[in-house]
Design an enzyme around this catalytic site. Structure first.
Site, PDB file in Angstrom:
ATOM      1  N   ASP A  29      10.872  12.641  14.210  1.00 39.72           N
ATOM      2  CA  ASP A  29       9.774  11.820  14.661  1.00 39.72           C
ATOM      3  C   ASP A  29      10.313  10.978  15.813  1.00 39.72           C
ATOM      4  O   ASP A  29      11.523  10.852  16.012  1.00 39.72           O
ATOM      5  CB  ASP A  29       9.234  10.949  13.513  1.00 39.72           C
ATOM      6  CG  ASP A  29       7.811  10.509  13.802  1.00 39.72           C
ATOM      7  OD1 ASP A  29       7.087  10.153  12.849  1.00 39.72           O
ATOM      8  OD2 ASP A  29       7.411  10.535  14.989  1.00 39.72           O
TER       9      ASP A  29
HETATM   10  C1  GLC Z   1       4.581   8.989  16.201  1.00 40.13           C
HETATM   11  C2  GLC Z   1       4.102   9.644  14.921  1.00 40.13           C
HETATM   12  C3  GLC Z   1       4.114  11.147  14.972  1.00 40.13           C
HETATM   13  C4  GLC Z   1       3.775  11.571  16.389  1.00 40.13           C
HETATM   14  C5  GLC Z   1       4.931  11.155  17.263  1.00 40.13           C
HETATM   15  C6  GLC Z   1       4.661  11.442  18.743  1.00 40.13           C
HETATM   16  O1  GLC Z   1       5.335   7.866  15.929  1.00 40.13           O
HETATM   17  O2  GLC Z   1       4.735   9.230  13.718  1.00 40.13           O
HETATM   18  O3  GLC Z   1       3.153  11.634  14.028  1.00 40.13           O
HETATM   19  O4  GLC Z   1       3.581  12.981  16.462  1.00 40.13           O
HETATM   20  O5  GLC Z   1       5.274   9.789  17.118  1.00 40.13           O
HETATM   21  O6  GLC Z   1       3.594  10.682  19.184  1.00 40.13           O
END
Ligand code: GLC
Length: 736
Positions: A267
């Site tokens: 993430d």
């Molecule tokens: C965010 C979310 C994830 C998302 C990523 C990119 O913090 O937790 O679900 O795809 O970052 O935006």
């Protein structure tokens, strides 16, 4: 910016020929017919250590590097689960301001789950995959399948509810059909990301039964049945290790037990160190160092934990290339399946087919919670007063990374106005959040209203008395502490004092309908006063049309709740007995497997509305369930059949639910567990027989003392019904 594929392939071929003409002797890894594994090994064998390190971390906010020398392109990711995020600037979260990247917003995944229709999941995956493909994206950062453990989790609207079997069944077709476009689904957030407030620091612990029976099954189905090409590691910790590089979750379970051959993507901002990330299964690092969540520093991407720091350790011999080559193989496999997949088409964006798909999924996901006196559907010629901010407020902007820039969004008020044959008036009723921008996308709405709460209610009440029907459209929204990423809700109740508005309206006009636009359970102090209630979800671009379809009876509602509505917050397992929520640091899920309806039934707590609940404009009658045998031997199976009849005058669909109850077990088990479901469409007076096949897998529980799934011989009950609290018929059998 990517070059078009033909030019790219020509350049790649030339560059390959130019720099390797003398010594090239293996299969042409550009040869589309070569098996992917050959292409992976061939490319890997050509890459330098520097090139290998370059492909396992981000080079921009949403892209990672390829190998230009070898004609291997960069990899582009995009949010999110409900539609394709607008293009962003190289290292920004804000949109780049393109004029050709508006998209179709499909209903939120809670709505998809509420359809209980695997075909809708396939349609969803196909459609959103086509939009990602058209936008030249290789990895779709979705779907999310974290289990609803608490009704306050800000991101529940992005997930598929409280039951592992329903989530698992509904995620598989989505993944398969996204990937048929040559776009990877990246199932998230693996694992145990069940709250937002302390998502970066909560250190989840729980017994293995809960882990294997509740929180992992949807991910396992996505990987083993859906064939997911990517999985996103979660922010939170499990057993003291970060979810996105976790020895047990990723190395032993995901890649070991489940045989996952894709890439684990962190993430954004979930990586905090090099050694553990190298050893415990992270393959592609996004959004850290530049703290990944707010702002970038110059040349930040070289400083990522799997960038220069890792390269230095490789050069010093602290690490061999063992882990590196495994990561690079997985990333190359992902690239050959997507960016270099020469089978894929060109996709489509904002097509009528996608709008129709969004509308159909919405139509099938709306849940009729209550309909006393068959108040619904509303007659065409009835005069209507629509009340509520959610009747007009855009819901596709905001809520975090699933926020979108849509080509259109039909509001509930517009949908009702377009459909009604009589006059439709509107009163605000309450003022909630007048904002409407997220990451540079603006709803363009000016919802400011200087009137007091009393004035707003007085206006709505006065108009209510003059209309044949009142339709209150309220619920939650994508603002902070509502249905939104990064924060959790602060209470179970509706915000902005909507309860007072609803009570005042139903006093002024008994023919008041409440339509909730939300992605989480809410409390309803007015539930006995209001004759008709619809759970309408976040329906995306076609919201108003789907709501009107159901309100006017063009569509007979067939949705079923994917999660329980508690009557009070403290009734739910994460809050029982005043338990601390949200919780930072070490947190033990001590309700264990008793999540959702499993908890409410175990504790004999009556919910406001039960898991699987959903009414229809017609009536379905169930006959007696019959089993084709009374006992099942080793490896055997039992067929359970049940006749279902549409006893009303309106065609409709019913989701017949099969729950299994293990009458006696050596370890505690829930009263019953969902183990199959079938959605059938029946014309007026029509009957059909639904047959379920039960094998041992549907009887098993995870025995943590043996670290194995176990089906214990003995008596079982197959409970079949229209909801978890509406079992119509049952039949017993024994497992020898
Ligand atoms: C965010 C979310 C994830 C998302 C990523 C990119 O913090 O937790 O679900 O795809 O970052 O935006």
């Amino acid at each position: 910016m990517k070059v078009s594929r033909p030019i790219f392939l020509l350049c790649a071929a030339i560059s390959v020929a130019a720099c390797t003409s003398a010594r090239y002797d293996g299969p042409v890894y550009l040869d589309k017919d070569a098996p992917i594994e050959d292409r992976v090994e061939d490319a890997l064998s050509r890459m330098t250590t520097e090139e290998k390190v370059a492909v396992i971390h981000a080079q921009s906010k949403f892209s990672s590097a390829g190998v230009p020398r070898l004609g291997i392109p960069e990899l582009w990711c995009t949010d999110g689960p409900h539609g394709i995020r607008p293009e962003v600037l190289w290292d920004e979260w804000s949109q780049a301001g393109w004029t050709n990247d508006s998209c179709t917003a499909f209903p939120a995944l809670t709505c998809l789950a509420a359809t209980w229709n695997r075909d809708m999941s396939a349609l969803y995956g196909k459609s959103i995959g086509e939009e990602a493909l058209y936008r030249n994206k290789d990895v779709l950062l979705g779907p999310g399948v974290n289990i609803l453990r608490t009704p306050l989790n800000g991101r529940n609207f992005e997930y598929m509810g409280e039951d592992p079997y329903l989530s698992g069944q509904m995620v598989v077709p989505y993944v398969k059909n996204v990937q048929k476009n040559g776009v990877a689904a990246c199932v998230k957030h693996f694992a145990l990301n069940n709250e937002e407030t302390f998502r970066h620091s909560i250190d989840v612990d729980l017994d293995d039964r809960a882990l294997y029976e509740i929180y992992l099954p949807a991910f396992k189905a996505a990987v083993q049945e859906g064939g997911a090409w990517a999985v996103m590691g979660s922010y939170n910790l499990y057993h003291g290790q970060h979810g996105t590089y976790n020895e047990r979750l990723i190395n032993r379970i995901l890649k070991g037990e489940w045989g996952f051959d894709g890439a684990v993507i962190s993430d954004w901002g979930a990586t905090h160190e090099t050694d553990a990330a190298v050893k415990y299964g992270l393959d592609l690092e996004f959004g850290s160092w530049t703290d990944g969540l707010a702002f970038g520093a110059s040349n930040a991407y070289d400083n990522y934990y799997l960038a220069n720091p890792y390269l230095a350790k490789l050069r010093s011999g602290e690490f061999t290339t063992k882990e590196l080559d495994d990561k690079v193989r997985r990333v190359l496999r992902l690239i050959f399946r997507t960016a270099m997949n020469s089978e894929k088409g060109f996709g489509s964006l904002n097509s009528e087919a996608h709008a129709a798909a969004a509308r159909q999924i919405g139509d099938e996901g709306i849940v009729l919670l209550k309909n006393d006196g068959n108040l619904l559907p509303v007659p065409d010629d009835a005069s209507i007063l629509v009340v509520g901010e959610n009747a007009v407020k855009m819901m596709t902007v905001g809520g975090g990374s699933s926020s979108l820039k849509v080509q259109h969004e039909i509001s509930p008020l517009d949908g009702i106005r377009n459909r009604s044959k009589a006059e439709t008036k509107y009163a605000r009723g309450y003022v909630g959040d007048v904002g409407g921008t997220f990451d540079g996308v603006s709803s363009g709405q000016d919802l400011r209203d200087g009137r007091t709460e009393e004035e707003l209610i007085a206006e709505a009440v006065a108009m209510a008395g003059e209309a044949d029907y009142v339709i209150f459209v309220g619920g939650l929204n994508k603002s902070e502490h509502q249905d939104s990423e990064g924060l959790d809700r602060l209470s179970l109740g509706l915000p902005y004092d909507q309860d007072a508005v609803i009570s005042a309206l139903v006093k002024a006009n008994p023919r008041t309908i409440v339509a909730l636009v939300s992605g989480n359970p809410v409390s309803m102090p007015w539930v006995s006063e209001v004759p008709a209630i619809l759970q309408c979800w976040y329906l995306g671009s076609e919201a108003g049309n789907s709501i009107a379809d159901v309100l006017f009876g063009d569509v007979n509602p067939s949705g079923k709740l994917p999660f329980t509505f508690p009557a009070a917050l403290e009734d739910s397992p994460a809050h029982y007995g005043g338990r601390q929520f949200p919780n930072n640091g070490p947190t033990f899920y001590d309700e264990g497997i008793f999540v959702g309806y499993r908890w409410f039934e175990e504790k004999d707590i009556k919910p406001l509305f039960a898991f699987g609940h959903g009414l229809s404009y017609t009536v379905f009658e169930y006959g007696e369930a019959k089993a084709d045998k009374t006992s099942m031997g080793e490896g055997g199976r039992i067929r359970i059949s049940v006749p279902v009849k549409n006893a009303g005058e309106t065609a409709g669909s019913e989701t017949v639910q099969l729950y299994i109850s293990d009458v006696e077990s050596s370890l505690p088990r829930p009263r019953k567990e969902l183990k199959d479901f079938a959605k059938i469409r029946l014309g007026p007076g029509e009957s059909a027989t639904v047959t379920f096949e039960i094998d041992e897998d549907k009887l098993c529980f995870y025995d943590d003392s043996k670290a194995a799934w176990t089906a214990e011989p003995g008596e079982f009950r197959a409970l079949i019904g229209s909801a978890s609290d509406d079992i119509r018929t049952e039949v017993g059998f024994t497992l020898k």
